[in-house]
Design an enzyme around this catalytic site. Structure first.
Site, PDB file in Angstrom:
ATOM      1  CB  SER A  36     -11.727 -13.907  -8.188  1.00 56.12           C
ATOM      2  OG  SER A  36     -11.776 -13.156  -9.403  1.00 56.12           O
ATOM      3  CG  HIS A  38      -6.794 -11.447  -2.375  1.00 53.84           C
ATOM      4  ND1 HIS A  38      -7.306 -10.362  -2.966  1.00 53.84           N
ATOM      5  CD2 HIS A  38      -5.743 -11.163  -1.877  1.00 53.84           C
ATOM      6  CE1 HIS A  38      -6.011  -9.297  -3.042  1.00 53.84           C
ATOM      7  NE2 HIS A  38      -5.297  -9.998  -2.310  1.00 53.84           N
ATOM      8  CD  GLN A  62       4.454  -6.111   2.303  1.00 54.60           C
ATOM      9  OE1 GLN A  62       4.119  -6.877   3.390  1.00 54.60           O
ATOM     10  NE2 GLN A  62       3.919  -6.929   1.113  1.00 54.60           N
ATOM     11  CD  GLN A 154       0.948 -22.405  -7.226  1.00 54.92           C
ATOM     12  OE1 GLN A 154       0.827 -22.362  -8.398  1.00 54.92           O
ATOM     13  NE2 GLN A 154       0.934 -23.537  -6.708  1.00 54.92           N
ATOM     14  CE  LYS A 155       0.374 -11.052  -9.359  1.00 57.38           C
ATOM     15  NZ  LYS A 155       0.248 -10.103  -8.307  1.00 57.38           N
TER      16      LYS A 155
HETATM   17  P1  AMP Z   1      -1.756  -9.186  -1.422  1.00 63.94           P
HETATM   18  O1  AMP Z   1      -3.254  -8.638  -0.947  1.00 63.94           O
HETATM   19  O2  AMP Z   1      -1.237  -8.698  -2.843  1.00 63.94           O
HETATM   20  O3  AMP Z   1      -0.656  -9.219  -0.605  1.00 63.94           O
HETATM   21  O4  AMP Z   1      -2.045 -10.885  -1.611  1.00 63.94           O
HETATM   22  C1  AMP Z   1      -2.651 -11.764  -0.532  1.00 63.94           C
HETATM   23  C2  AMP Z   1      -2.396 -13.064  -0.963  1.00 63.94           C
HETATM   24  O5  AMP Z   1      -2.998 -13.322  -2.175  1.00 63.94           O
HETATM   25  C3  AMP Z   1      -0.971 -13.263  -1.262  1.00 63.94           C
HETATM   26  O6  AMP Z   1      -0.760 -14.678  -0.945  1.00 63.94           O
HETATM   27  C4  AMP Z   1      -0.922 -13.389  -2.735  1.00 63.94           C
HETATM   28  O7  AMP Z   1      -0.013 -14.324  -3.517  1.00 63.94           O
HETATM   29  C5  AMP Z   1      -2.170 -13.890  -3.198  1.00 63.94           C
HETATM   30  N1  AMP Z   1      -2.790 -13.432  -4.666  1.00 63.94           N
HETATM   31  C6  AMP Z   1      -2.875 -12.057  -4.890  1.00 63.94           C
HETATM   32  N2  AMP Z   1      -3.186 -12.095  -6.242  1.00 63.94           N
HETATM   33  C7  AMP Z   1      -3.509 -13.576  -6.657  1.00 63.94           C
HETATM   34  C8  AMP Z   1      -3.969 -14.027  -7.772  1.00 63.94           C
HETATM   35  N3  AMP Z   1      -4.141 -13.406  -9.086  1.00 63.94           N
HETATM   36  N4  AMP Z   1      -3.981 -15.441  -7.820  1.00 63.94           N
HETATM   37  C9  AMP Z   1      -3.577 -16.172  -6.778  1.00 63.94           C
HETATM   38  N5  AMP Z   1      -3.166 -15.719  -5.467  1.00 63.94           N
HETATM   39  C10 AMP Z   1      -3.129 -14.112  -5.510  1.00 63.94           C
END
Ligand code: AMP
Length: 288
Positions: A36, A38, A62, A154-155
């Site tokens: 959630s 995402h 990465q 912002q995570k």
């Molecule tokens: P990732 O799939 O981990 O590369 O994340 C994709 C996007 O989702 C990135 O912009 C992350 O910062 C964002 N994201 C991941 N986890 C969270 C979270 N708990 N709260 C808000 N955004 C998130």
């Protein structure tokens, strides 16, 4: 509920965007294993755009650790389901050869001094690899007409700061939006990697948010931060191996030296924390 269109190739993505012919397009890049956190990015994109495009791509470049790359959770079917529930129109889910069609890129972006700190120091090459793919994905999802917006959490505060710089430094024609951290009921920042934690490790990981709250509370009351207390909390916690706990300038990410000691906290800052819990590296942060 509408099933999103799945594009596996850049040609299919381009055709799907052209067919939608949107006045505004919101793009959310992800590595899948959606949760959630995402979902809140998809929702933000859904609220202000005619068409929402997401990408699901685990970007090898990465990962500085081959085991981490191999173990990263992959679950496209469930991801498409979550995307459908959030009203996503197009899911771009390419294979690596589709993105790195000419082989691994020879010409790379350099994340500079901002990419060498914190996460970059512990994961050499991580941010250069992240920028390499975000730079490409922002081109591939570009509608080339109308409003173009991209959404990041912002995570990943350091990632967000770097993407802001890349978009400004390289004049990308996209507006960036950032979305606050989504947490579990107990306070753990949601992350795809949480699926790799045992129940015991999940409990242990709560110290990250608790230690942040301790310092954020002091900041809100304009008290001295005494960051060592938070560092001590994390160091004492079982199963947790602290990497860093710092209070930084939200723009430059330079450490706020004087505010962290024994003078009353004033102004603005950003708390950043990273730790290994069991075998899993977790990050968290909070603006103060
Ligand atoms: P990732 O799939 O981990 O590369 O994340 C994709 C996007 O989702 C990135 O912009 C992350 O910062 C964002 N994201 C991941 N986890 C969270 C979270 N708990 N709260 C808000 N955004 C998130």
């Amino acid at each position: 509920m509408k099933t999103p269109k799945i594009a596996k190739t850049r040609a299919e993505l381009k055709a799907a965007i052209a067919e939608a012919n949107p006045g505004s397009l919101g793009f959310v890049p992800t590595m899948g294993a959606l949760h959630s956190g995402h979902g809140s990015l998809f929702k933000a994109a859904r609220e202000e755009n005619e068409v929402v495009v997401i990408s699901v791509f685990v970007n090898e470049l990465q990962f500085n650790d081959a085991t981490d790359y191999a173990n990263y959770p992959r679950q496209l079917e469930a991801d498409v389901q979550l995307a459908a529930e959030a009203g996503v129109d197009i899911v771009f889910a390419p294979e690596a050869e589709e993105i790195y069609h000419a082989g691994l890129p020879l010409v790379r972006l350099n994340s500079g001094a901002l990419g060498d700190m914190y996460e970059g120091a512990s994961r050499p090459g991580h941010f250069d690899g992240m920028l390499a793919v975000v730079a490409k994905l922002l081109h591939l999802a570009d509608p080339r007409q109308g409003q173009y917006r991209a959404y990041f959490g912002q995570k990943d505060a350091q990632q967000l700061a770097l993407i802001r710089r890349m978009v400004a430094d390289l004049d990308y024609p996209v507006q960036l939006r950032s979305v606050p951290i989504v947490r579990s009921e107990k306070g753990l920042a949601l992350s795809s990697r949480n699926a790799l934690l045992s129940e015991e490790e999940k409990e242990a990981a709560l110290v990250l948010h608790r230690s942040i709250q301790l310092i954020a509370g002091r900041a809100a009351r304009n008290e001295p931060l005494y960051v060592e207390d938070a560092i001590g909390m994390c160091q004492m916690a079982p199963l947790v191996e602290l990497d860093y706990f710092v209070v930084v300038n939200p723009d430059t990410l330079q450490e706020l030296a004087f505010n962290c000691q024994d003078t009353p906290f004033t102004g603005e800052g950003l708390i950043l924390v990273a730790a290994k819990v069991g075998k899993v590296r977790l990050i968290d942060n909070q603006p103060i």
